[in-house]
Design a protein around this motif. Structure first.
Motif, PDB file in Angstrom:
ATOM      1  N   PRO A 156       0.816  -1.225   0.000  1.00  0.00           N
ATOM      2  CA  PRO A 156       0.000   0.000   0.000  1.00  0.00           C
ATOM      3  C   PRO A 156       0.845   1.268   0.000  1.00  0.00           C
ATOM      4  O   PRO A 156       0.494   2.248  -0.663  1.00  0.00           O
ATOM      5  CB  PRO A 156      -0.821  -0.132   1.288  1.00  0.00           C
ATOM      6  CG  PRO A 156      -0.931  -1.607   1.518  1.00  0.00           C
ATOM      7  CD  PRO A 156       0.390  -2.157   1.059  1.00  0.00           C
ATOM      8  N   ASP A 157       1.963   1.266   0.728  1.00  0.00           N
ATOM      9  CA  ASP A 157       2.842   2.440   0.742  1.00  0.00           C
ATOM     10  C   ASP A 157       3.359   2.756  -0.649  1.00  0.00           C
ATOM     11  O   ASP A 157       3.456   3.934  -1.048  1.00  0.00           O
ATOM     12  CB  ASP A 157       4.023   2.217   1.690  1.00  0.00           C
ATOM     13  CG  ASP A 157       3.642   2.394   3.148  1.00  0.00           C
ATOM     14  OD1 ASP A 157       2.546   2.945   3.400  1.00  0.00           O
ATOM     15  OD2 ASP A 157       4.416   1.975   4.023  1.00  0.00           O
ATOM     16  N   GLY A 162      -1.737   6.364  -7.895  1.00  0.00           N
ATOM     17  CA  GLY A 162      -2.013   6.473  -6.460  1.00  0.00           C
ATOM     18  C   GLY A 162      -1.782   7.867  -5.925  1.00  0.00           C
ATOM     19  O   GLY A 162      -2.671   8.446  -5.276  1.00  0.00           O
ATOM     20  N   PRO A 163      -0.602   8.468  -6.180  1.00  0.00           N
ATOM     21  CA  PRO A 163      -0.376   9.841  -5.725  1.00  0.00           C
ATOM     22  C   PRO A 163      -1.383  10.838  -6.286  1.00  0.00           C
ATOM     23  O   PRO A 163      -1.769  11.783  -5.600  1.00  0.00           O
ATOM     24  CB  PRO A 163       1.040  10.140  -6.221  1.00  0.00           C
ATOM     25  CG  PRO A 163       1.704   8.809  -6.291  1.00  0.00           C
ATOM     26  CD  PRO A 163       0.617   7.858  -6.732  1.00  0.00           C
ATOM     27  N   ALA A 164      -1.813  10.644  -7.542  1.00  0.00           N
ATOM     28  CA  ALA A 164      -2.780  11.561  -8.149  1.00  0.00           C
ATOM     29  C   ALA A 164      -4.118  11.495  -7.420  1.00  0.00           C
ATOM     30  O   ALA A 164      -4.758  12.526  -7.169  1.00  0.00           O
ATOM     31  CB  ALA A 164      -2.969  11.221  -9.629  1.00  0.00           C
ATOM     32  N   ILE A 165      -4.546  10.289  -7.076  1.00  0.00           N
ATOM     33  CA  ILE A 165      -5.797  10.127  -6.329  1.00  0.00           C
ATOM     34  C   ILE A 165      -5.675  10.758  -4.952  1.00  0.00           C
ATOM     35  O   ILE A 165      -6.558  11.500  -4.500  1.00  0.00           O
ATOM     36  CB  ILE A 165      -6.151   8.631  -6.203  1.00  0.00           C
ATOM     37  CG1 ILE A 165      -6.482   8.040  -7.586  1.00  0.00           C
ATOM     38  CG2 ILE A 165      -7.312   8.425  -5.248  1.00  0.00           C
ATOM     39  CD1 ILE A 165      -6.660   6.534  -7.586  1.00  0.00           C
ATOM     40  N   LEU A 166      -4.567  10.474  -4.283  1.00  0.00           N
ATOM     41  CA  LEU A 166      -4.347  11.005  -2.941  1.00  0.00           C
ATOM     42  C   LEU A 166      -4.318  12.527  -2.953  1.00  0.00           C
ATOM     43  O   LEU A 166      -4.914  13.187  -2.089  1.00  0.00           O
ATOM     44  CB  LEU A 166      -3.033  10.447  -2.392  1.00  0.00           C
ATOM     45  CG  LEU A 166      -2.796  10.567  -0.880  1.00  0.00           C
ATOM     46  CD1 LEU A 166      -3.851   9.806  -0.110  1.00  0.00           C
ATOM     47  CD2 LEU A 166      -1.413  10.063  -0.534  1.00  0.00           C
ATOM     48  N   GLY A 175       3.916   6.041  -5.156  1.00  0.00           N
ATOM     49  CA  GLY A 175       4.115   6.015  -6.602  1.00  0.00           C
ATOM     50  C   GLY A 175       5.511   5.579  -7.000  1.00  0.00           C
ATOM     51  O   GLY A 175       6.353   5.247  -6.166  1.00  0.00           O
ATOM     52  N   GLY A 176       5.732   5.552  -8.301  1.00  0.00           N
ATOM     53  CA  GLY A 176       7.036   5.182  -8.826  1.00  0.00           C
ATOM     54  C   GLY A 176       7.201   3.712  -9.132  1.00  0.00           C
ATOM     55  O   GLY A 176       8.191   3.310  -9.745  1.00  0.00           O
ATOM     56  N   VAL A 177       6.234   2.876  -8.712  1.00  0.00           N
ATOM     57  CA  VAL A 177       6.311   1.436  -8.962  1.00  0.00           C
ATOM     58  C   VAL A 177       5.043   1.012  -9.705  1.00  0.00           C
ATOM     59  O   VAL A 177       3.937   1.209  -9.220  1.00  0.00           O
ATOM     60  CB  VAL A 177       6.432   0.636  -7.648  1.00  0.00           C
ATOM     61  CG1 VAL A 177       6.475  -0.858  -7.946  1.00  0.00           C
ATOM     62  CG2 VAL A 177       7.677   1.063  -6.871  1.00  0.00           C
ATOM     63  N   SER A 178       5.197   0.444 -10.884  1.00  0.00           N
ATOM     64  CA  SER A 178       4.065  -0.010 -11.683  1.00  0.00           C
ATOM     65  C   SER A 178       4.153  -1.520 -11.873  1.00  0.00           C
ATOM     66  O   SER A 178       5.141  -2.032 -12.420  1.00  0.00           O
ATOM     67  CB  SER A 178       4.052   0.691 -13.048  1.00  0.00           C
ATOM     68  OG  SER A 178       2.946   0.261 -13.819  1.00  0.00           O
TER      69      SER A 178
END
Length: 350
Positions: free
Chosen positions: A98-99, A131-135, A104-107
């Motif tokens: 989850p972290d 994830g960062p965009a949603i957050l 981000g940075g890992v796909s």
């Protein structure tokens, strides 16, 4: 789910449309958008913008659900919307932590071909930035932090996006109106601290920790920054230190509710003077005037202002001494039991 569950609206394979991933996406995303407000805005002064960061976050969540679903799993994809927010459920657990999702940075897509399909249509963030965009979008709206829950027993992943505000809109508007650009310049943590201080008539470190995911050290640094900039005033010992908006910066929520109950006569005739809710600069000037003819003790000044001595010491004497407007009677011993204060430009009594 219980057998008595009823849907107000739904998108399902009922034979009226081709049940493929892309058509499901186009139908579902429009239903999800209905739960979001669209403020009026123009791009380049000409074209209306009908999409906000929240719309992009919801779209990203839907695309991610389709990309990362385990299509050989025991359950199917479900996307739920109600007045409280959204929930995206896909079969299959996370392939990263989850972290890593939120940083981000890992796909690590479970279905690279599906990801490529949506990529051709410029849908879905790349390089693990969804994830960062949603957050970020949810944080900008002061909504409750998005939550990822892994249901190991059913091998499902639940993404919950709640439309529940952590901060009351009235307090957001009040603080924004009072400090203007200083509020807009703050990051999410700073805004939470300022608005909560207004809404709850003061805030402590532990309260901020309960409202955000920030590290305790980051919260400490942020509160110290807000104090240095004059946006908050600290009082009390370190372990129970409380942070409040400077007096006169903006009405507290308690003052606002009290003010709404007062008659117009009371508001115009007595509230400002008897309760002391004047602009901070006026109050500081009043202290200087009070201390001009003679030395005044802390209790005397507190009585004159109608405030607690601890508040007067922190919010009035400290800034006035700092700018040289007041002087101490015993400058070499600030804690002298008979300490008193006088205007710096006052003549010595004869």
């Amino acid at each position: 789910m219980g057998t008595d569950l009823r849907w107000v609206d739904r998108v399902s394979s009922d034979g009226s449309w081709t049940a493929n991933l892309f058509e499901f996406y186009t139908r579902a995303v429009l239903k999800l958008y209905e739960g979001l407000k669209v403020p009026f805005a123009l791009e380049g002064g000409q074209f209306r913008v009908d999409e906000t960061p929240a719309h992009k976050a919801v779209r990203e969540a839907l695309v991610n659900t389709l990309i990362h679903a385990d299509y050989e799993g025991r359950s199917g994809i479900r996307v739920l919307r109600d007045p409280a927010g959204f929930e995206f459920i896909n079969p299959g657990l996370l392939l990263v932590t989850p972290d890593q999702v939120w940083k981000g940075g890992v796909s690590e897509p479970r279905n690279p071909l599906v990801q490529r399909l949506f990529g051709f249509l410029q849908l879905g963030e790349r390089e693990g930035s969804g994830g960062p965009a949603i957050l970020r979008a949810w944080s900008e709206q002061h909504w409750r932090t998005p939550e990822l829950v892994e249901d190991v027993e059913n091998s499902e992943l639940h993404l919950k996006l709640r439309l529940v505000s952590l901060l009351p809109e009235a307090s957001i508007d009040a603080v924004r109106a009072a400090v203007g650009a200083a509020f807009e310049a703050q990051d999410e943590l700073g805004r939470v601290a300022l608005v909560t201080a207004h809404a709850e008539n003061g805030v402590m470190h532990a309260r901020i920790a309960g409202l955000t995911t920030a590290h305790p050290r980051d919260i400490t640094i942020k509160l110290q920054e807000l104090v240095r900039k004059g946006l908050l005033v600290a009082s009390g010992p370190a372990r129970t230190r409380r942070y409040a908006l400077p007096v006169g910066t903006v009405e507290s929520s308690e003052e606002s509710s009290q003010g709404s109950e007062e008659t117009s006569e009371e508001s115009s005739a007595g509230t400002e003077e008897t309760r002391g809710w004047r602009a901070m600069s006026d109050q500081l000037d009043a202290v200087v005037v009070f201390c001009t003819p003679a030395w005044r003790t802390l209790p005397e000044i507190a009585t004159e202002l109608g405030r607690q001595p601890s508040t007067v010491r922190t919010m009035y004497l400290r800034p006035l001494l700092g700018r040289g407007a007041l002087v101490r009677k015993y400058p070499d011993n600030p804690r002298h039991p008979h300490q008193a204060y006088r205007a710096a430009n006052a003549n010595e009594p004869t």
